[in-house]
Design a protein around this motif. Structure first.
Motif: not given
Length: 344
Positions: A61-64, A104-106, A127-131
């Motif tokens: 998931l984090w690599q996507a 929504y993640m970036f 870093i992963i940011v989840a909105v």
């Protein structure tokens, strides 16, 4: 009395010659190959079955999530360390904080001086940011030009970026059109192999990308009166000028007295500072107008979605294989998103 032969019997034409040939053939019979010096290949026993660790459902998931703003040459460095984002996976599993929510993640990266294998080195931390939001936070991206201090706000598709549904591993054999996913990641379809065909300026644009969010409130520096000056000399003059607190004439005189600026460059320097101030004020006016218009054009549901958006910022989990990042975690995301509501 004469003996007669039956039809299937034949008299030998020369019995002595036949016997001689038979003896020679027997004497010259091809010898059989000797087994001396040969070793029989030992029979292998049954092979032990190989066991591979079962992949977790959200393992990639984090690599996507595309690491926006990371230089292309540094992409591979993110895989040099076995980063663990099991904390991200857990919040989406049943009972987790984000289970069943639309997110929504970036991705992005933060360079930090860390100890890696006993050596201090600058390391890119993913870093992963989840909105958490019922609607996409934005369909635009901020791109900082090489020459200018401010960003240009352009559509995501101009940088080949878009929100892409994330499919967990256990569902990837199913038809995508029948799946109902609630996780979207910011993806980029730009192929690295094609970068060599692009202009350097175009490639550099990716280094200056920032995920954009139209704020409903003014950001912290929207009314800032300080401009960063980099006057093109050799070496360049780098300083900050506050148009409310600093007098430009006195400011330039001090630089001349310090021998940082020559007298014959003084007027040109003052014009340069004035232009930087005008550009900064223009950018501030445009930002205020864009925010005002965006708010006016929003329907009540969209406005409510923006007002209730929650930002989660995820750092990798500490493991024996990863450097210690406990002292470098910060809630700040970027100039558009500000600080995260939850730091993981």
């Amino acid at each position: 009395m004469v003996a007669r032969l039956t039809p299937d019997q034949k008299a030998p034409k020369n019995s002595k010659a036949s016997a001689s040939i038979s003896n020679k053939v027997a004497e010259t019979e091809i010898p059989k190959k000797s087994n001396r010096g040969r070793h029989k290949k030992p029979q292998e026993g049954p092979k032990e079955p190989e066991y591979f660790p079962e992949k977790r459902n959200l393992e990639d998931l984090w690599q996507a999530a595309f690491p926006v703003g990371t230089e292309w040459d540094n992409m591979d460095k993110l895989r040099e360390i076995n980063w663990d984002f099991s904390n991200l996976e857990k919040v989406f599993e049943e009972g987790g904080e984000l289970y069943g929510k639309t997110v929504y993640m970036f991705g992005c990266t933060e360079p930090q001086l860390l100890e890696v294998n006993g050596e201090q080195k600058v390391t890119l931390i993913p870093i992963i940011v989840a909105v958490v939001s019922p609607i996409p936070p934005s369909d635009k991206i901020g791109v900082k030009s090489i020459q200018r201090e401010t960003e240009d706000i352009i559509p995501m598709k101009a940088m080949k970026m878009a929100w892409i549904p994330y499919i967990p591993l256990e569902n990837r054999q199913s038809r995508v059109d029948r799946l109902k996913t609630q996780i979207y990641t910011l993806g980029c379809s730009q192929r690295r192999s094609a970068l060599k065909h692009l202009k350097i300026e175009r490639v550099k644009q990716y280094d200056y990308c920032l995920p954009y969010l139209q704020p409903l409130k003014a950001d912290e520096d929207e009314d800032d009166t300080v401009v960063n000056i980099m006057y093109p000399l050799e070496p360049p003059i780098v300083c900050d000028f506050d148009w409310e607190l600093d007098d430009l004439e006195e400011f330039a005189d001090e630089l001349v007295q310090e021998e940082t600026l020559s007298e014959d460059q003084k007027d040109a320097f003052k014009e340069y500072v004035k232009e930087q101030v005008r550009e900064r004020k223009r950018a501030q006016r445009q930002a205020k107008e864009a925010r005002r218009k965006a708010i006016e054009d929003m329907d009540p549901a969209t406005k409510a979605a923006f007002e209730n958006m929650q930002f989660y910022k995820f750092y990798p989990v500490q493991t024996p294989d990863t450097p210690d990042i406990s002292k470098v975690k910060v809630p700040y995301i970027n100039r558009y998103y500000g600080k995260a509501h939850v730091l993981m």
